[in-house]
Design an enzyme around this catalytic site. Structure first.
Site, short mmCIF file in Angstrom:
data_model
loop_
_atom_site.label_atom_id
_atom_site.label_comp_id
_atom_site.label_asym_id
_atom_site.label_seq_id
_atom_site.Cartn_x
_atom_site.Cartn_y
_atom_site.Cartn_z
N ASP A 122 0.67 -10.68 -46.07
CA ASP A 122 1.16 -11.34 -44.86
C ASP A 122 1.23 -10.33 -43.71
O ASP A 122 0.75 -10.58 -42.61
CB ASP A 122 2.54 -11.94 -45.14
CG ASP A 122 3.13 -12.59 -43.90
OD1 ASP A 122 2.39 -13.35 -43.23
OD2 ASP A 122 4.30 -12.33 -43.58
N TYR A 138 7.33 -14.22 -52.39
CA TYR A 138 7.18 -15.58 -51.85
C TYR A 138 7.56 -16.66 -52.86
O TYR A 138 7.55 -17.83 -52.50
CB TYR A 138 5.74 -15.80 -51.38
CG TYR A 138 5.52 -15.38 -49.95
CD1 TYR A 138 5.56 -14.04 -49.59
CD2 TYR A 138 5.28 -16.31 -48.95
CE1 TYR A 138 5.36 -13.64 -48.27
CE2 TYR A 138 5.08 -15.94 -47.64
CZ TYR A 138 5.12 -14.61 -47.31
OH TYR A 138 4.92 -14.23 -46.00
N ASP A 175 -1.59 -9.59 -40.09
CA ASP A 175 -1.26 -9.67 -38.66
C ASP A 175 -1.77 -8.41 -37.95
O ASP A 175 -2.27 -8.47 -36.82
CB ASP A 175 0.25 -9.82 -38.43
CG ASP A 175 0.68 -11.29 -38.35
OD1 ASP A 175 -0.05 -12.14 -38.90
OD2 ASP A 175 1.72 -11.59 -37.73
N ASP A 205 2.08 1.29 -46.77
CA ASP A 205 2.43 2.00 -45.53
C ASP A 205 1.22 2.78 -45.02
O ASP A 205 0.88 2.76 -43.84
CB ASP A 205 3.65 2.90 -45.72
CG ASP A 205 3.61 3.75 -46.98
OD1 ASP A 205 2.70 3.55 -47.81
OD2 ASP A 205 4.49 4.61 -47.15
N LYS A 222 2.72 -0.98 -53.45
CA LYS A 222 3.77 0.01 -53.20
C LYS A 222 4.30 0.41 -54.57
O LYS A 222 5.50 0.34 -54.85
CB LYS A 222 4.84 -0.64 -52.30
CG LYS A 222 5.90 0.30 -51.78
CD LYS A 222 5.44 1.23 -50.69
CE LYS A 222 6.54 2.26 -50.41
NZ LYS A 222 6.09 3.34 -49.51
C1 IPM Z 1 1.13 -16.83 -42.59
C2 IPM Z 1 2.48 -17.20 -42.10
C3 IPM Z 1 3.26 -17.85 -43.25
C4 IPM Z 1 3.41 -16.83 -44.34
C5 IPM Z 1 4.62 -18.45 -42.86
C6 IPM Z 1 4.54 -19.38 -41.67
C7 IPM Z 1 5.28 -19.15 -44.03
O1 IPM Z 1 3.16 -16.11 -41.57
O2 IPM Z 1 0.36 -17.73 -42.96
O3 IPM Z 1 0.80 -15.63 -42.60
O4 IPM Z 1 4.35 -16.03 -44.33
O5 IPM Z 1 2.56 -16.82 -45.24
MN MN Z 2 1.94 -14.29 -41.52
#
Ligand code: IPM
Ligand code: MN
Length: 373
Positions: free
Chosen positions: A266, A136, A270, A242, A209
């Site tokens: 990140d 990042y 999710d 993984d 990793k």
């Molecule tokens: C998150 C989002 C951000 C990230 C994006 C929108 C830059 O996906 O907050 O997880 O990748 O950190």
């Molecule tokens: Mn994200």
């Protein structure tokens, strides 16, 4: 007691969900004896399209006067992907050195998870994502031709680093991206995760990793091992990223606190959001313990629902609960979370969760609940 908090609605559904969140937090303040003085900022796509400004010096100067920012969402179909994300969201995270990205993965009572055999007590952990380093840092290049000389820099309060590169290739086209992990950068977030684990179930999992990307994540692992020596009562383990995606689904009850470099954080959060009932329920905090922190839903701005009053405000309200915790209003923070849980049990939810309520109605309902739960 008065708290001053900055609010950035941002784009798409952002302003609506932040409005709902503010209503709930104000109600919590009434009950628990504090007042929030909100200062709104018009940072986002609308202003960018009108003026070309993303995050200005003036914004930074003003925002730095607050210890907390309440943030809606960023992203607009009229702007190329990446511009607002990097120019506003990541710019705030980096500028204010919000090196901890705290993402609770908690299945609330009454929520449906795709993991049909799991109960709320099985899914209750926290991911501590490093928030300023790794892939990042945003340095890399893309070029056609045989040779490129390039200077790439990362300038932070904690350190700066400069790469002087002279790249030669016989490939038609080449792109590269540099990921950076530093000992001080890794150490501070890993230490935070150990401290957090000490206040919870005393178990910390490090995700990396290191078997393949052995320079960057080898350093991460070494720092983790060094810090662990100072926390003999915390049980530790390493998981490859993984494999951890598999365990999140199969055995989420194993996890208490998970600490991870930025990019894997990140991705796995999710997945974490899904097992706790979806992105509509997943909050996050971007924390600098000594500076300006920012609380936001993990989800994006869903531009097509803008202004329709249908978006689910629960992730944002939950982020508001984290904000309250951060500013020391722990009882109010807990009440906001109880109100969220109650509204779900009551079926008073938006469309995405199988209900028929509007964003603003859920906000009002939660505000009423927070006065009693
Ligand atoms: C998150 C989002 C951000 C990230 C994006 C929108 C830059 O996906 O907050 O997880 O990748 O950190
Ligand atoms: Mn994200």
């Amino acid at each position: 007691m008065q708290h001053r908090v900055a609010a950035i609605g941002g784009d798409g559904i952002g302003p609506e969900i932040v409005a709902a969140g503010k209503e709930v937090l104000d109600a919590a303040g009434e009950r628990f004896g504090f007042d929030i003085a909100w200062t709104d900022f018009d940072i986002g796509a609308e202003r960018y399209l009108a003026t070309g400004d993303l995050l200005t010096e003036e914004d930074i100067r003003e925002l730095s006067k607050f210890s907390a920012i309440y943030f809606g969402s960023i992203g607009d179909t009229r702007v190329k992907p990446g511009v607002l994300e990097k120019g506003i969201l990541l710019a705030i995270r980096f500028h204010f050195d919000q090196y901890i990205n705290l993402r609770p993965i908690k299945l609330l009572e009454g929520v449906t998870t795709p993991l049909a055999n799991k109960r709320p007590e099985d899914i209750d952990f926290v991911v501590v994502r490093e928030n300023t380093e790794d892939f990042y840092v945003g340095i890399g290049s893309r070029f056609k031709g045989v040779r490129e000389e390039k200077t790439l820099e990362v300038v932070r309060d904690l350190y700066s680093v400069k790469f002087g590169l002279d790249v030669e290739t016989d490939a038609d086209e080449l792109a590269y991206q540099i990921g950076v992990i530093t000992r001080p950068g890794a150490e501070r977030v890993i230490r935070y995760a150990f401290d957090l684990a000490g206040r919870r179930q005393k178990k910390l999992t490090s995700v990396d990793k290191a078997n393949v990307l052995s320079d960057v994540y080898g350093l991460w692992r070494d720092v983790f091992t060094d810090v662990a020596a100072g926390y003999p009562d915390i049980a530790t383990e390493f998981n490859f990223v993984d494999a951890v995606t598999m365990w999140f689904v199969k055995n989420p009850e194993w996890f208490d606190v998970v600490v991870t470099p930025n990019m894997f954080g990140d991705i796995i959060t999710d997945l974490g959001a899904m097992i706790q009932g979806g992105l509509g329920l997943a909050p996050g905090g971007n924390i600098n313990p000594e500076g300006t922190s920012m609380f936001e839903p993990i989800h994006g701005s869903a531009p097509k629902y803008r202004g329709l009053d249908v978006a689910n405000p629960l992730a944002t309200v939950w982020a508001g609960s984290m904000l309250l915790d951060h500013i020391g209003e722990h009882d109010a923070a807990a009440a906001v979370l109880r109100a969220i849980e109650q509204s779900i049990l009551d079926g008073f939810v938006t469309r995405d969760m199988g209900g028929a309520k509007k964003t603003s109605e859920v906000g009002q309902y939660l505000a009423a609940l927070v006065r009693t739960v």
